[in-house]
Design a protein around this motif. Structure first.
Motif, PDB file in Angstrom:
ATOM      1  N   LYS A 249       0.945  -1.353  -0.168  1.00 32.84           N
ATOM      2  CA  LYS A 249       0.019  -0.044  -0.014  1.00 32.84           C
ATOM      3  C   LYS A 249       0.817   1.125   0.053  1.00 32.84           C
ATOM      4  O   LYS A 249       0.508   2.267  -0.739  1.00 32.84           O
ATOM      5  CB  LYS A 249      -0.736   0.156   1.071  1.00 32.84           C
ATOM      6  N   SER A 250       1.820   1.445   0.896  1.00 29.56           N
ATOM      7  CA  SER A 250       2.811   2.552   1.005  1.00 29.56           C
ATOM      8  C   SER A 250       3.492   2.945  -0.505  1.00 29.56           C
ATOM      9  O   SER A 250       3.881   3.695  -0.817  1.00 29.56           O
ATOM     10  CB  SER A 250       3.673   2.494   2.152  1.00 29.56           C
ATOM     11  N   ALA A 251       3.877   1.575  -0.942  1.00 29.78           N
ATOM     12  CA  ALA A 251       4.600   1.818  -2.514  1.00 29.78           C
ATOM     13  C   ALA A 251       3.452   2.140  -3.303  1.00 29.78           C
ATOM     14  O   ALA A 251       3.903   3.300  -4.195  1.00 29.78           O
ATOM     15  CB  ALA A 251       5.050   0.432  -2.873  1.00 29.78           C
ATOM     16  N   ILE A 252       2.447   1.799  -3.341  1.00 29.50           N
ATOM     17  CA  ILE A 252       1.410   2.441  -4.352  1.00 29.50           C
ATOM     18  C   ILE A 252       1.188   4.080  -4.245  1.00 29.50           C
ATOM     19  O   ILE A 252       1.199   4.653  -5.005  1.00 29.50           O
ATOM     20  CB  ILE A 252       0.239   1.550  -4.086  1.00 29.50           C
ATOM     21  N   LYS A 253       1.192   4.315  -2.918  1.00 35.04           N
ATOM     22  CA  LYS A 253       1.001   5.575  -2.474  1.00 35.04           C
ATOM     23  C   LYS A 253       2.236   6.415  -3.071  1.00 35.04           C
ATOM     24  O   LYS A 253       1.948   7.603  -3.605  1.00 35.04           O
ATOM     25  CB  LYS A 253       0.875   5.941  -1.031  1.00 35.04           C
ATOM     26  N   ARG A 254       3.400   6.150  -2.848  1.00 38.13           N
ATOM     27  CA  ARG A 254       4.752   6.662  -3.469  1.00 38.13           C
ATOM     28  C   ARG A 254       4.502   6.801  -4.792  1.00 38.13           C
ATOM     29  O   ARG A 254       5.078   8.066  -5.113  1.00 38.13           O
ATOM     30  CB  ARG A 254       5.757   5.844  -2.850  1.00 38.13           C
ATOM     31  N   ILE A 255       4.184   5.982  -5.476  1.00 37.39           N
ATOM     32  CA  ILE A 255       4.069   6.040  -7.053  1.00 37.39           C
ATOM     33  C   ILE A 255       3.132   7.005  -7.399  1.00 37.39           C
ATOM     34  O   ILE A 255       3.393   7.761  -8.348  1.00 37.39           O
ATOM     35  CB  ILE A 255       3.799   4.568  -7.684  1.00 37.39           C
ATOM     36  N   GLN A 256       2.183   7.263  -6.673  1.00 35.39           N
ATOM     37  CA  GLN A 256       1.033   8.232  -7.056  1.00 35.39           C
ATOM     38  C   GLN A 256       1.626   9.414  -6.654  1.00 35.39           C
ATOM     39  O   GLN A 256       1.396  10.669  -7.493  1.00 35.39           O
ATOM     40  CB  GLN A 256      -0.287   8.143  -6.279  1.00 35.39           C
ATOM     41  N   ILE A 257       2.176   9.474  -5.556  1.00 36.99           N
ATOM     42  CA  ILE A 257       2.713  11.014  -5.215  1.00 36.99           C
ATOM     43  C   ILE A 257       4.052  11.343  -5.993  1.00 36.99           C
ATOM     44  O   ILE A 257       4.329  12.539  -6.432  1.00 36.99           O
ATOM     45  CB  ILE A 257       3.440  10.948  -3.788  1.00 36.99           C
TER      46      ILE A 257
ATOM     47  N   GLU B 144       4.222  10.505  -9.391  1.00 33.66           N
ATOM     48  CA  GLU B 144       3.421  11.161 -10.636  1.00 33.66           C
ATOM     49  C   GLU B 144       3.094  12.336 -10.577  1.00 33.66           C
ATOM     50  O   GLU B 144       3.096  13.240 -11.733  1.00 33.66           O
ATOM     51  CB  GLU B 144       2.567   9.887 -10.855  1.00 33.66           C
ATOM     52  N   ARG B 145       2.471  12.644  -9.246  1.00 34.62           N
ATOM     53  CA  ARG B 145       1.765  14.013  -9.101  1.00 34.62           C
ATOM     54  C   ARG B 145       2.880  15.011  -9.049  1.00 34.62           C
ATOM     55  O   ARG B 145       2.868  16.157  -9.628  1.00 34.62           O
ATOM     56  CB  ARG B 145       1.084  14.040  -7.759  1.00 34.62           C
TER      57      ARG B 145
ATOM     58  N   ARG C  45       6.081  14.923 -10.505  1.00 35.97           N
ATOM     59  CA  ARG C  45       6.508  14.794 -11.589  1.00 35.97           C
ATOM     60  C   ARG C  45       5.854  15.770 -12.603  1.00 35.97           C
ATOM     61  O   ARG C  45       6.273  16.678 -13.404  1.00 35.97           O
ATOM     62  CB  ARG C  45       6.384  13.432 -12.475  1.00 35.97           C
ATOM     63  N   LEU C  46       4.441  15.647 -12.493  1.00 39.51           N
ATOM     64  CA  LEU C  46       3.561  16.553 -13.322  1.00 39.51           C
ATOM     65  C   LEU C  46       3.732  18.066 -13.091  1.00 39.51           C
ATOM     66  O   LEU C  46       3.939  18.943 -13.923  1.00 39.51           O
ATOM     67  CB  LEU C  46       2.273  16.156 -13.357  1.00 39.51           C
ATOM     68  N   ARG C  47       3.592  18.402 -11.714  1.00 40.55           N
ATOM     69  CA  ARG C  47       3.776  19.628 -11.230  1.00 40.55           C
ATOM     70  C   ARG C  47       5.466  20.178 -11.440  1.00 40.55           C
ATOM     71  O   ARG C  47       5.243  21.317 -12.337  1.00 40.55           O
ATOM     72  CB  ARG C  47       3.877  19.635  -9.509  1.00 40.55           C
ATOM     73  N   ASN C  48       6.301  19.390 -11.512  1.00 43.01           N
ATOM     74  CA  ASN C  48       7.734  19.991 -11.934  1.00 43.01           C
ATOM     75  C   ASN C  48       7.897  20.080 -13.313  1.00 43.01           C
ATOM     76  O   ASN C  48       8.400  21.136 -13.814  1.00 43.01           O
ATOM     77  CB  ASN C  48       8.701  18.816 -11.454  1.00 43.01           C
ATOM     78  N   LYS C  49       7.124  19.285 -14.149  1.00 42.60           N
ATOM     79  CA  LYS C  49       7.184  19.391 -15.730  1.00 42.60           C
ATOM     80  C   LYS C  49       6.464  20.682 -15.956  1.00 42.60           C
ATOM     81  O   LYS C  49       6.987  21.550 -16.954  1.00 42.60           O
ATOM     82  CB  LYS C  49       6.235  18.515 -16.251  1.00 42.60           C
ATOM     83  N   ALA C  50       5.372  21.073 -15.006  1.00 40.58           N
ATOM     84  CA  ALA C  50       4.840  22.452 -15.501  1.00 40.58           C
ATOM     85  C   ALA C  50       5.610  23.548 -15.273  1.00 40.58           C
ATOM     86  O   ALA C  50       5.724  24.659 -15.970  1.00 40.58           O
ATOM     87  CB  ALA C  50       3.432  22.678 -14.785  1.00 40.58           C
ATOM     88  N   TYR C  51       6.309  23.616 -14.156  1.00 37.62           N
ATOM     89  CA  TYR C  51       7.216  24.536 -13.714  1.00 37.62           C
ATOM     90  C   TYR C  51       8.529  24.776 -14.672  1.00 37.62           C
ATOM     91  O   TYR C  51       8.565  25.756 -15.317  1.00 37.62           O
ATOM     92  CB  TYR C  51       7.899  24.358 -12.422  1.00 37.62           C
ATOM     93  N   LYS C  52       8.974  23.528 -15.199  1.00 36.63           N
ATOM     94  CA  LYS C  52      10.174  23.675 -16.054  1.00 36.63           C
ATOM     95  C   LYS C  52       9.487  24.078 -17.329  1.00 36.63           C
ATOM     96  O   LYS C  52      10.364  24.876 -18.004  1.00 36.63           O
ATOM     97  CB  LYS C  52      10.709  22.233 -16.371  1.00 36.63           C
TER      98      LYS C  52
END
Length: 97
Positions: free
Chosen positions: A5-13, A15-16, A18-25
């Motif tokens: 469960k914690s690994a699944i949550k880390r994957i979701q975080i 990804e979130r 990554r998308l935020r960083n991509k927008a900034y860059k």
């Protein structure tokens, strides 16, 4: 795919983030490009306003950890160097007295 469960949550975080960083860059790259286009056009007023916005966005990206501090400093330095190249042209074009 992770089963824990914690690994699944880390994957979701991840990804979130990554998308935020991509927008900034992406925004930083766009602002830098606008600044360089204004330098090419020789529009000093436009350069100064876009430079201010670009510096602000670069600083925010560094503060949030999207960009490494040295990366942000390098981007700002390159923009300042381009602006310096524009200043002598403006002085030679405008007649003095």
């Amino acid at each position: 795919m992770a089963n824990i469960k914690s690994a699944i949550k880390r994957i979701q975080i991840a990804e979130r983030n990554r998308l935020r960083n991509k927008a900034y860059k992406s925004t930083v790259k766009t602002l830098i490009k606008k600044c360089l286009v204004a330098v090419q056009a020789g529009d000093t007023i436009q350069v100064e306003s876009t430079l201010r916005v670009a510096y602000s966005k670069i600083d925010k990206a560094v503060k949030r950890g999207v960009l490494h501090p040295n990366n942000g400093a390098r981007k700002k330095s390159r923009l300042a160097r381009k602006l310096k190249q524009l200043e002598p042209q403006a002085q030679t074009v405008a007649p003095s007295a």
